[in-house]
Design a protein around this motif. Sequence first.
Motif, PDB file in Angstrom:
ATOM      1  N   VAL A 119      19.267 -22.578 -25.815  1.00  0.00           N
ATOM      2  CA  VAL A 119      18.630 -22.129 -27.042  1.00  0.00           C
ATOM      3  C   VAL A 119      17.163 -22.521 -27.003  1.00  0.00           C
ATOM      4  N   ALA A 120      16.405 -22.009 -27.938  1.00  0.00           N
ATOM      5  CA  ALA A 120      14.986 -22.346 -28.010  1.00  0.00           C
ATOM      6  C   ALA A 120      14.825 -23.859 -28.109  1.00  0.00           C
TER       7      ALA A 120
ATOM      8  N   PHE B 193      16.410 -14.775 -21.611  1.00  0.00           N
ATOM      9  CA  PHE B 193      15.946 -16.118 -21.931  1.00  0.00           C
ATOM     10  C   PHE B 193      14.477 -16.224 -21.531  1.00  0.00           C
ATOM     11  N   LEU B 194      13.635 -16.578 -22.497  1.00  0.00           N
ATOM     12  CA  LEU B 194      12.206 -16.689 -22.250  1.00  0.00           C
ATOM     13  C   LEU B 194      11.808 -18.157 -22.124  1.00  0.00           C
ATOM     14  N   PHE B 195      10.966 -18.451 -21.142  1.00  0.00           N
ATOM     15  CA  PHE B 195      10.543 -19.822 -20.886  1.00  0.00           C
ATOM     16  C   PHE B 195       9.018 -19.916 -20.894  1.00  0.00           C
ATOM     17  N   GLY B 196       8.541 -21.067 -21.340  1.00  0.00           N
ATOM     18  CA  GLY B 196       7.120 -21.355 -21.277  1.00  0.00           C
ATOM     19  C   GLY B 196       6.913 -22.750 -20.725  1.00  0.00           C
ATOM     20  N   ALA B 197       5.711 -23.022 -20.274  1.00  0.00           N
ATOM     21  CA  ALA B 197       5.377 -24.358 -19.789  1.00  0.00           C
ATOM     22  C   ALA B 197       4.933 -25.210 -20.972  1.00  0.00           C
ATOM     23  N   PRO B 198       5.455 -26.422 -21.089  1.00  0.00           N
ATOM     24  CA  PRO B 198       5.120 -27.246 -22.255  1.00  0.00           C
ATOM     25  C   PRO B 198       3.651 -27.611 -22.346  1.00  0.00           C
ATOM     26  N   ASP B 199       2.929 -27.566 -21.236  1.00  0.00           N
ATOM     27  CA  ASP B 199       1.516 -27.938 -21.242  1.00  0.00           C
ATOM     28  C   ASP B 199       0.589 -26.735 -21.201  1.00  0.00           C
ATOM     29  N   GLY B 200       1.117 -25.554 -21.459  1.00  0.00           N
ATOM     30  CA  GLY B 200       0.273 -24.374 -21.549  1.00  0.00           C
ATOM     31  C   GLY B 200      -0.088 -23.718 -20.240  1.00  0.00           C
TER      32      GLY B 200
ATOM     33  N   LEU C 226       4.554 -16.318 -20.539  1.00  0.00           N
ATOM     34  CA  LEU C 226       5.993 -16.557 -20.592  1.00  0.00           C
ATOM     35  C   LEU C 226       6.630 -15.967 -19.337  1.00  0.00           C
ATOM     36  N   ILE C 227       7.765 -16.523 -18.953  1.00  0.00           N
ATOM     37  CA  ILE C 227       8.535 -15.974 -17.841  1.00  0.00           C
ATOM     38  C   ILE C 227       9.976 -15.849 -18.327  1.00  0.00           C
TER      39      ILE C 227
ATOM     40  N   THR D  54       9.429 -28.434 -15.095  1.00  0.00           N
ATOM     41  CA  THR D  54      10.280 -28.331 -16.272  1.00  0.00           C
ATOM     42  C   THR D  54       9.691 -27.306 -17.225  1.00  0.00           C
ATOM     43  N   LEU D  55      10.506 -26.335 -17.591  1.00  0.00           N
ATOM     44  CA  LEU D  55      10.096 -25.320 -18.549  1.00  0.00           C
ATOM     45  C   LEU D  55      10.900 -25.479 -19.835  1.00  0.00           C
ATOM     46  N   VAL D  56      10.374 -24.918 -20.907  1.00  0.00           N
ATOM     47  CA  VAL D  56      11.031 -24.989 -22.214  1.00  0.00           C
ATOM     48  C   VAL D  56      11.431 -23.584 -22.643  1.00  0.00           C
ATOM     49  N   CYS D  57      12.679 -23.428 -23.052  1.00  0.00           N
ATOM     50  CA  CYS D  57      13.134 -22.129 -23.555  1.00  0.00           C
ATOM     51  C   CYS D  57      12.398 -21.831 -24.863  1.00  0.00           C
ATOM     52  N   ARG D  58      11.719 -20.688 -24.899  1.00  0.00           N
ATOM     53  CA  ARG D  58      10.948 -20.304 -26.082  1.00  0.00           C
ATOM     54  C   ARG D  58      11.698 -19.317 -26.976  1.00  0.00           C
ATOM     55  N   GLY D  59      12.750 -18.733 -26.444  1.00  0.00           N
ATOM     56  CA  GLY D  59      13.499 -17.792 -27.257  1.00  0.00           C
ATOM     57  C   GLY D  59      14.624 -17.138 -26.476  1.00  0.00           C
TER      58      GLY D  59
END
Length: 372
Positions: A107-108, A41-48, A85-86, A25-30
């Motif tokens: 959205v973010a 759409f930029l995604f990051g991992a919630p746990d870094g 980020l991916i 699961t990734l989170v949209c960062r922007g």
Amino acid sequence: MDPRSPGLLPPLSSPECWAEDDQTTLVCRGVWEITHDVKTFLFGAPDGRVFNFEAGQFITLQLEIDGQPINRCYTVSSPPTRPHLISITVKRVLGGPVSNWLHDNLVAGTEVTVLAPLGQFTLASPMADKYLFLSAGSGITPVMSMTRTLTDLGSAADIIFIHNARTPADIIYRRELEAIAAVMPNIKVVHICEGDYPSERWMGLRGRLSAAALEAIVPDLNERVTYTCGPPAYMAAVRRIVTALGYDMANYHEESFDFDSLPAGEQQAREIEVPQDGGEAEAEQATFNIEFVRSRKTVTCGAKQFVLDAALTAGLRPPSSCSQGMCGTCKTVMLDGSVDMQHNGGIRPKEVAAGKILICCSTPLSDLKIDA
């Protein structure tokens, strides 16, 4: 201040995404507006965790739209040299259920389930001295990831980047490419537009890519390694052009999978021609029982029929997308039996060793039990 200190970026020693599981699961960062109908759409991992992939690969988004599960593959547009980020860059397609949902709803802060990067349309090792990147429309994303990667690495490779668009307003990454070319003397960017935009008259090359244009822009064509991505008709035209110019096709690479060729929910069983004579024909007409354990349904599958097609014919709707053994969406565990699997990079050796198969490109060699 160290940019990797707490509060800014996780340390580069952070664990990698998908290292333990090919789904996360990734989170949209922007969300960035790229053109009037294109967003990144930029995604990051919630746990870094950080991202490890190759430039040119794609990820598969697992979404639920209007109560229906839908999977869609998108090429990663960010470079692996920026691992925190991916990103994907998506053009809004008229009537496209996924692209419109992403543009209107993502959205973010939104969480999305994503399958690990796959794909063989990547920069070969060792790096070439000269590259030619050819793209059209949203096919620019994989070669943009490659260009960003080479730029970040400070590569001295000579790069010519030719992109075709309908109008100047449809040129994806236009300003970024102009900025890269302005500071990197080894990178030349050429845009070709079919026509004007109401608010801008195009002053550059017009029409479509032709042999004459390619010879003029790339006089040393035969010295370059070429990567091509775009709509099927565009790639077919490029193949005809470079072949006619005597180009060595051993140095030619193209994205062989059209991500829009099978709209979600519209996959259909493929018909396979079976010879009607001789003992070989009898063997090919043999059938096997395929038990889908969790669905509690057993279907009949021909020896030369793909397991996915047998499931679709029987009314089952297992997760699937490309039907070409590339995207990994239909990956599942085979609990018993054996298959002939002819995939195109959509599954890793460690997964095969763990008993996983891609049902879209597997034909049975015996009765099967599938964990689906």
